[in-house]
Design an enzyme around this catalytic site. Structure first.
Site, PDB file in Angstrom:
ATOM      1  CB  SER A 137     -32.413 -16.571  25.846  1.00  0.00           C
ATOM      2  OG  SER A 137     -31.059 -16.614  26.730  1.00  0.00           O
ATOM      3  NE  ARG A 194     -26.964 -16.922  31.232  1.00  0.00           N
ATOM      4  CZ  ARG A 194     -28.115 -15.950  30.884  1.00  0.00           C
ATOM      5  NH1 ARG A 194     -28.395 -14.873  30.958  1.00  0.00           N
ATOM      6  NH2 ARG A 194     -28.909 -16.633  29.728  1.00  0.00           N
ATOM      7  CG  ASP A 222     -33.820 -10.523  31.610  1.00  0.00           C
ATOM      8  OD1 ASP A 222     -33.652 -10.533  30.415  1.00  0.00           O
ATOM      9  OD2 ASP A 222     -34.103 -11.355  32.523  1.00  0.00           O
ATOM     10  CG  HIS A 225     -38.041 -11.259  28.437  1.00  0.00           C
ATOM     11  ND1 HIS A 225     -37.799 -12.375  27.879  1.00  0.00           N
ATOM     12  CD2 HIS A 225     -37.071 -11.273  29.335  1.00  0.00           C
ATOM     13  CE1 HIS A 225     -36.442 -12.881  28.050  1.00  0.00           C
ATOM     14  NE2 HIS A 225     -35.973 -12.152  29.056  1.00  0.00           N
ATOM     15  CE  LYS A 281     -33.754 -10.120  27.080  1.00  0.00           C
ATOM     16  NZ  LYS A 281     -33.321 -11.206  26.458  1.00  0.00           N
ATOM     17  CB  THR A 282     -27.595  -8.569  28.670  1.00  0.00           C
ATOM     18  OG1 THR A 282     -28.555  -9.121  29.410  1.00  0.00           O
ATOM     19  CG2 THR A 282     -26.306  -8.166  29.744  1.00  0.00           C
ATOM     20  NE  ARG A 325     -35.051 -19.106  32.120  1.00  0.00           N
ATOM     21  CZ  ARG A 325     -35.728 -19.492  31.180  1.00  0.00           C
ATOM     22  NH1 ARG A 325     -36.861 -20.308  31.232  1.00  0.00           N
ATOM     23  NH2 ARG A 325     -35.598 -18.982  29.757  1.00  0.00           N
ATOM     24  CE  LYS A 380     -35.990 -14.152  31.984  1.00  0.00           C
ATOM     25  NZ  LYS A 380     -34.721 -13.904  31.954  1.00  0.00           N
TER      26      LYS A 380
END
Ligand SMILES: Nc1ncnc2c1ncn2[C@@H]1O[C@H](COP(=O)(O)OP(=O)(O)O)[C@@H](O)[C@H]1O
Ligand SMILES: C=C(OP(=O)(O)O)C(=O)O
Ligand SMILES: [Ca+2]
Ligand SMILES: [Mn+2]
Length: 670
Positions: A370, A454, A389, A352, A374-375, A188, A333
């Protein structure tokens, strides 16, 4: 026309009667009607076929006609487009008119003339007449005269074909995923994000120091919008996705994504909630529209632009424009930012975080920046995955905003993360990975394109995902920090004030990229563990979280998924297997009954024992050989926390002045 024996019969090619007469007689090996049994004896290919007369017809059999994803509503132009293009799910004229309105520009006023389906299709296609059709002569440009083909909600298979045919760098991998390149941008671009400041948003949003919302005016937004729309209109075809956000049916948002690449369309197909054919038929006008013209740069001479990339959000117009970056995560996002504005207006907290649920219905949230896990940690074979997410927490419980997951692939292993590994199959978008040119086996250790490789897949690719992706109120709130300084304990229990302190701080420290010689961890503080996406002041979200956690009696934990036994370089990253054991102990409730002691400086409660985890690592100082270095590093980190929190000391959190004081006191003490 008859010279080659072919003639055009209203868009369909077939052999003419004359050509058939001139042809050599067919050699027949069978005569008369034979019983099915006798046919089995000597089967040969020259037996007459009844299903097709021509190669084209044969090919037409390969594709079984299905009910259109979007049934025809207006009857109008009707039917499928030609057989040589993809079998586009055809919407009625309503959809085309709606898309045409979305793509309206000043050079056209009414929006482009649209045709369904792929421009390479040889079949005659109908287009939707413009309403109104009379443009002032001065406004007629070549652009206003051309047609644009609309590929509306194509299926993954159709999008694969579009990508492979027209987008360089698209390949099918050995497991059936589609590998693609996002171009020059592989992550990003938060510095290029702009939000329109108008009368409403000037007072509603968080602006100024620390805020991710860099302002732009309405006029400049329109300049960028026109640039994006003109670019999209100049193409032969555009992809349009009509989808939903938020699994809570009462708070569902309709989004439209107009893009130039099949990669973007498939990415959003996977990441947003996919409508049923009935829902798509009745989709109507979207609540929010993205114009992704990422292949085309913005104009640097435009006011507020500092590079050729611009990601612009206009909440008043309910639109987002992307120029100069093809990284698909911008769309996901960007919409998350929109939800961070819309949901709090409805008294719903946007988060988030990852989210999963145990067999007994116990829900856990996983906050973190990031790379903190989390994932990885919400994808747990023993629990139901609600999402990895983006979530909402309303009075009814939790709901996922998205319809898919976006996992990091770097160093992905089948052994450590089997569910994510197995999700990388047909339909999954693999961004920027490297693979063997012959076997098409992906090398997940290869960082040649980027470290940020990704996989984007629909959530149902995780076998124990919970569909619909909603759950009851959370029982545990887990704050993840990947502490590359190696001084935060692997697990600690937080009181409410500490939870708010750490939530507002939003700390993580990763090691700076892959640059040679960079050994020093870099601390990042990102309010609400997602400052790049929040729209309101962080204390607004914090107050809502405090209120909800109190009302539901949720317990909060701080989990360090980073280093132990020393900072990056000296210590090592806490084994994923240990972190999983820690998370298991949180879920099972066994950690609630553990005995605790308090750490110096941060005042964190650490358990003396966690099943399956060596007790030596629970107290970070024990794991460090150089105790002095540990103390120095701990103080250094405490100082960074204190500096960061300075901007928040003048804010009240909620109506409770008491809580605000407790939060200020919940930081490091030294
Ligand atoms: N102890 C650990 N806990 C969590 N993740 C770990 C751990 N050790 C290594 N990892 C790796 O760190 C990365 C975490 O990234 P991810 O789960 O995508 O984070 P997020 O979703 O928060 O951005 C994954 O690549 C994971 O394999
Ligand atoms: C996609 C993103 O999320 P994460 O890295 O947290 O998975 C992102 O921040 O761009
Ligand atoms: Ca994220
Ligand atoms: Mn993630």
């Amino acid at each position: 026309m008859a010279g080659n024996g072919l003639e055009n019969t209203g868009g369909e090619f077939s052999f003419s009667a004359a050509a058939a007469r001139e042809a050599l007689p067919r050699i027949t090996t069978e005569k008369g009607g034979k019983s099915p049994a006798s046919r089995d004896v000597c089967h040969d290919d020259t037996a007459p076929r009844v299903y097709f007369q021509t190669i084209d017809e044969l090919h037409s059999l390969q594709k079984k006609r299905s009910a259109p994803t979007t049934p025809l509503k207006d009857g109008g132009a009707g039917g499928f487009i030609g057989t040589s293009g993809p079998t586009t799910p055809v919407a009625g004229e309503t959809m085309l008119q709606s898309v045409s309105a979305s793509l309206a520009s000043l050079t056209r006023e009414t929006g482009p003339k649209l045709i369904r389906g792929d421009p390479t299709s040889t079949a005659k296609v109908a287009h939707v007449p413009q309403t109104p059709t009379s443009l002032p002569a001065a406004d007629v440009s070549d652009s206003a005269l051309k047609f644009t083909h609309v590929l509306h909600n194509l299926s993954p298979a159709e999008l694969y074909e579009q990508a492979i045919k027209y987008e360089k760098g698209s390949f099918v991998t050995s497991t059936g995923a589609i590998a693609t390149l996002s171009g020059a941008k592989t992550g990003r671009s938060p510095k290029d994000k702009r939000v329109v400041k108008d009368e409403t948003t000037a007072s509603e949003l968080w602006w100024g120091k620390g805020s991710p919302n860099i302002e732009m005016d309405e006029q400049t937004f329109l300049v960028n919008r026109e640039r994006a729309v003109d670019y999209l209109n100049s193409l032969d075809k555009v992809f349009v996705n009509d989808q939903y956000l938020n699994w809570d049916p009462e708070n569902r948002i309709k989004v439209r994504i107009v893009s130039a690449r099949a990669y973007h369309s498939l990415f959003m197909h996977n990441m947003c909630i996919r409508p049923t054919p009935e829902e798509l038929e009745n989709f109507g006008t979207p609540d929010f529209t993205i114009y992704n013209a990422g292949k085309f740069p913005c104009n640097r001479f435009t006011h507020y632009m500092t590079s050729s990339t611009s990601v612009d959000i206009n909440l008043g117009r309910r639109e987002m424009v992307i120029l100069g970056t093809q990284y698909a995560g911008e769309m996901k996002k960007g919409l998350f930012g929109v939800m961070h504005y819309l949901m709090p207006k409805r008294k719903i907290l946007s988060l988030h975080s990852g989210c999963n649920m145990g067999k007994d219905g116990d829900v856990a949230l996983f906050f973190g920046l990031s790379g903190t896990g989390k994932t990885t940690l919400s994808t747990d074979h023993n629990r139901y995955l609600i999402g990895d997410d983006e979530h909402c927490w309303s009075d009814a419980g939790v709901s996922n905003i998205e319809g898919g997951c976006y996992a990091k692939c770097i160093d992905l292993s089948r052994e450590k993360e089997p569910d994510i590994w197995n999700a990388i199959k047909f339909g999954t978008v693999l961004e920027n990975v490297v693979f063997d040119e012959h076997t098409r086996e992906v090398d997940y250790t290869d960082k040649s394109v980027t470290e940020n490789t990704r996989a984007a897949y629909p959530i149902e690719y995780i076998p124990n995902s919970k569909i619909p992706c909603v759950g009851p109120h959370p029982k545990n709130v887990i704050l993840l920090a990947c502490d590359a300084f190696g001084v935060l304990p692997p697990i600690s229990k937080l009181n409410l004030a500490q939870t708010m302190y750490h939530f507002i701080s939003g700390y993580t420290a990763l090691v700076a990229g892959t640059e040679e010689g960079v050994k020093e961890p870099r601390a990042t503080f990102s309010a609400c563990f997602g400052a790049a996406f929040i729209m309101l002041h962080p204390t607004k979200y914090a107050a809502m979280l405090a209120e909800k956690m109190q009302a539901q009696g949720a317990t909060a934990w701080l989990v360090n998924t980073g280093w132990s036994g020393g900072s990056y370089g000296a210590g090592s990253r806490i084994k994923l297997a240990y972190t999983r054991k820690i998370i298991d102990a949180i879920h099972s409730g066994s950690l609630l009954n553990a005995t605790y002691r308090k750490t110096e400086i941060f005042g964190l409660e650490i358990p003396n024992e966690v099943e399956g985890v060596p007790s030596e690592i629970l107290e970070p100082m024990n794991a460090w050989e150089d105790k002095e270095a540990y103390q120095d590093t701990l103080l250094k980190l405490a100082g960074l926390f204190r500096n960061n929190f300075e901007t928040f000391t003048s804010h009240t959190i909620g109506d409770d002045g008491n809580l605000t004081e407790q939060i200020l006191a919940a930081g490091p003490n030294f």
